[in-house]
Design a protein around this motif. Structure first.
Motif, mmCIF file in Angstrom:
data_model
loop_
_atom_site.group_PDB
_atom_site.id
_atom_site.type_symbol
_atom_site.label_atom_id
_atom_site.label_comp_id
_atom_site.label_asym_id
_atom_site.label_seq_id
_atom_site.Cartn_x
_atom_site.Cartn_y
_atom_site.Cartn_z
ATOM 1 N N ARG A 201 0.819 -1.204 0.000
ATOM 2 C CA ARG A 201 0.000 0.000 0.000
ATOM 3 C C ARG A 201 0.854 1.255 0.000
ATOM 4 O O ARG A 201 0.468 2.284 -0.551
ATOM 5 N N ASP A 202 2.015 1.183 0.639
ATOM 6 C CA ASP A 202 2.886 2.347 0.704
ATOM 7 C C ASP A 202 3.905 2.379 -0.433
ATOM 8 O O ASP A 202 4.117 3.423 -1.045
ATOM 9 N N LEU A 203 4.534 1.229 -0.720
ATOM 10 C CA LEU A 203 5.627 1.210 -1.691
ATOM 11 C C LEU A 203 5.147 1.416 -3.116
ATOM 12 O O LEU A 203 5.729 2.232 -3.860
ATOM 13 N N GLY A 204 4.115 0.699 -3.539
ATOM 14 C CA GLY A 204 3.632 0.854 -4.910
ATOM 15 C C GLY A 204 3.242 2.290 -5.235
ATOM 16 O O GLY A 204 3.698 2.856 -6.239
ATOM 17 N N PRO A 205 2.425 2.933 -4.400
ATOM 18 C CA PRO A 205 2.078 4.332 -4.647
ATOM 19 C C PRO A 205 3.262 5.292 -4.514
ATOM 20 O O PRO A 205 3.292 6.322 -5.188
ATOM 21 N N ARG A 206 4.228 4.958 -3.663
ATOM 22 C CA ARG A 206 5.401 5.839 -3.545
ATOM 23 C C ARG A 206 6.214 5.804 -4.833
ATOM 24 O O ARG A 206 6.754 6.831 -5.279
ATOM 25 N N ILE A 207 6.316 4.616 -5.434
ATOM 26 C CA ILE A 207 6.974 4.508 -6.736
ATOM 27 C C ILE A 207 6.191 5.298 -7.778
ATOM 28 O O ILE A 207 6.776 6.010 -8.610
#
Length: 248
Positions: A201-207
């Motif tokens: 939830r955090d990493l994909g959107p941060r990318i």
């Protein structure tokens, strides 16, 4: 549908609804602007419930690497499937965040605060202290995994950990219970960090935030990014282990 595709689809829906409600509340000139924390927490709870309803019967609707790894750590999920599940979840989260970007395309340049733009994608601590933020994410994910497994036992009287998870996901009310659980975590524990409790939830959107041509965006804050990855993974393992230890 292949379980990997289901995990990507479920996580994309989770992020579209979840980050969508954040964007709705914080982006300038949105008609839901300043809707408040309760709106965000409710939106995330519904996002989880709906995602689980859609793909739960196919993949178990982990939609969260902390859940996948936590279940594997107690023998309730095959380790061989973990990399595929986790990668699918991250890809799905990236897709969901991209859809949020497109949905609110006209509002990014109207929003002057880069921190609010990042909040529509990834989490950040209200007080920038890494150790307290780590503890918050760790505790929140323990509660998430422990309670979902416990709810499975209560709901269906399952006689194994594997059944406890599967039975909760396979009933009409199971996904709703999980959504209520996430709503409760957000309302009670979410303020310090924005309650990622989910590395994908955090990493994909941060990318997505880093790669997309978002007008007015600032840093993607990679210095903090390890916290909502490592703490939820360890919390997921701890929550699963706690469930087994408790012998509920």
């Amino acid at each position: 549908m292949h379980p990997y595709i289901a995990e990507a689809l479920g996580t994309a829906l989770l992020i579209l609804f979840g980050n969508g409600v954040v964007a709705n509340v914080v982006l300038s000139k949105s008609k839901a602007n300043n809707g408040g924390w309760i709106v965000i927490a409710l939106g995330w709870g519904l996002a989880v419930a709906l995602a689980v309803y859609i793909v739960g019967r196919v993949s178990g609707a982990h939609i969260n690497p902390a859940v996948t790894i936590g279940l594997a750590s107690i023998g309730a999920f095959e380790w061989a499937l973990v990399p595929g599940y986790v990668l699918s979840q991250i890809v799905g989260a990236f897709i969901g965040s991209t859809l949020v970007y497109l949905t609110f395309y006209a509002h990014w340049e109207e929003t002057e605060d880069p921190a609010l733009i990042l909040a529509c994608h990834s989490t950040s601590p209200a007080i920038r202290k890494m150790v307290p933020a780590f503890i918050t994410e760790f505790i929140g994910t323990i509660i998430l995994v422990f309670c979902v497994l416990a709810l499975g036992k209560v709901a269906m009287g399952a006689d194994s950990t594997q059944l406890a998870w599967a039975s909760t996901m396979g009933t009409w009310f199971g996904p709703l219970l999980v959504g209520v659980l996430v709503l409760a975590i957000g309302l009670s524990l979410g303020g310090p960090t924005g309650y990622a409790i989910n590395p994908a939830r955090d990493l994909g959107p941060r990318i997505a935030h880093a790669l997309l041509p978002i007008k007015g965006k600032g840093s993607s804050d990679w210095a903090y990014a390890w916290v909502p990855i490592v703490a939820p993974i360890l919390g997921g393992i701890a929550g699963a282990q706690l469930f087994v230890f408790s012998a509920l």
